[in-house]
Design an enzyme around this catalytic site. Structure first.
Site, PDB file in Angstrom:
ATOM      1  CB  SER A   7      39.919  47.368  50.240  1.00 48.22           C
ATOM      2  OG  SER A   7      38.776  48.146  50.512  1.00 48.22           O
ATOM      3  CB  CYS A   8      41.490  42.171  47.615  1.00 51.07           C
ATOM      4  SG  CYS A   8      42.735  40.864  47.615  1.00 51.07           S
ATOM      5  CG  ASP A  62      42.387  37.922  31.730  1.00 46.03           C
ATOM      6  OD1 ASP A  62      42.236  38.071  32.962  1.00 46.03           O
ATOM      7  OD2 ASP A  62      42.264  38.864  30.916  1.00 46.03           O
ATOM      8  CE1 TYR A 108      32.784  45.834  40.469  1.00 42.84           C
ATOM      9  CE2 TYR A 108      32.525  47.013  42.537  1.00 42.84           C
ATOM     10  CZ  TYR A 108      33.115  46.014  41.798  1.00 42.84           C
ATOM     11  OH  TYR A 108      34.035  45.173  42.387  1.00 42.84           O
TER      12      TYR A 108
END
Ligand code: 15L
Length: 269
Positions: free
Chosen positions: A165-166, A33, A136
């Protein structure tokens, strides 16, 4: 032999959910990251890096058996930002896999690749033709196209997970259809990591929701066996927001409010 899995965007919401759920005896998670990642376990390695930095990605991919690509912008943004980070970043991840000899890439795609599909088409197949609802969504279409290219041309197993939708819990009535629980997300990625010889595949990432809009069949064929159902949240959400009106946004189209004119890009000046 240790199995090593590189996760891009590992400090993000889904990366954070997945870390404990992908922990296995004999598996090391290499967490990449651009934000520092705190408190790695003994079976985790951290790498500070950006998905648009190809040399850094090639180094991070060295010795890995798979890449789970989550890194990027998680919603609508300008074309410049989406193309530079999401599209170029996904290209760089596939190039890094090729250069480092990583045999499998799992790409976090999204329902927004087909956001303008009307929900009257439910259950929507993962082979439904693209209908992105935003830049997106276009980046998710591009990622799926790259997955197809790298599978056919270079023999990389490339699985695209079209995530609904997590979140920890569904927070609105649309998510009664699109929710992917954190535990089912773990099951989905584990199936994508372990299914033998998938080649190129696109599957839906939602829980076993009573009101599901998406066809879970192809995912189940790869070993994804979702256990949760958003329906247990229905009484509270419907008491708060009313019964979903399937003829208007956010229920009339797969992408929900991402299809709204409120997200029209400003005209160029
Ligand atoms: C997505 O792809 C987004 O990353 C997430 O923030 C949600 O908006 C989700 O889709 C959704 O459609 O609920």
């Amino acid at each position: 032999m240790t199995e090593r899995v590189l996760i891009t965007g590992a400090a993000g919401r889904i990366g954070t959910m997945l870390r404990p759920r992908l922990a296995r005896e004999g598996r090391t998670l290499r967490l990449l990251d651009r934000e520092p990642i705190g408190a790695p376990s003994a079976a985790e390695e951290t790498v500070l890096g950006d998905v648009t930095d190809l040399p850094a990605l090639i180094a991070a991919a060295d010795g890995c058996d798979a890449i789970v690509h989550l890194g990027g912008i998680a919603g609508e943004d300008t074309w410049d930002a989406i193309s530079a980070i999401n599209i170029q970043g996904t290209y760089s991840v596939f190039e890094a896999a090729r250069a480092a000899g990583v045999p499998r890439v799992i790409f976090a795609s999204s329902n927004h690749a087909v956001g303008f599909v009307p929900r009257t088409s439910a259950p929507v197949s993962p082979t439904e033709f693209f209908a992105p609802d935003t830049y997106y969504g276009v980046s998710k279409v591009a990622g799926e196209a790259l997955a197809s290219l790298y599978a056919d041309r270079y023999g990389i197993d490339a699985l695209c997970l079209r995530i609904g939708s997590c979140f920890d819990e569904p927070s609105n009535t649309r998510m009664l259809s699109t929710w992917l629980s954190p535990d089912d997300c773990g099951r989905l990625v584990e199936a994508a990591l372990t299914t033998p010889d998938p080649g190129f595949a696109v599957v839906w990432g939602i829980s076993a929701n009573t009101r599901a809009w998406f066809d879970l069949g192809p995912g189940r064929a790869l070993g994804f066996d979702p256990q949760d159902d958003a329906e247990k949240y229905a009484p509270d959400l419907i008491a708060r927001d009313g019964d979903p009106d399937l003829t208007v946004l956010p229920h009339s189209h797969v992408g929900g409010d991402f299809c709204s004119p409120a997200l029209d890009a400003p005209l160029p000046t």
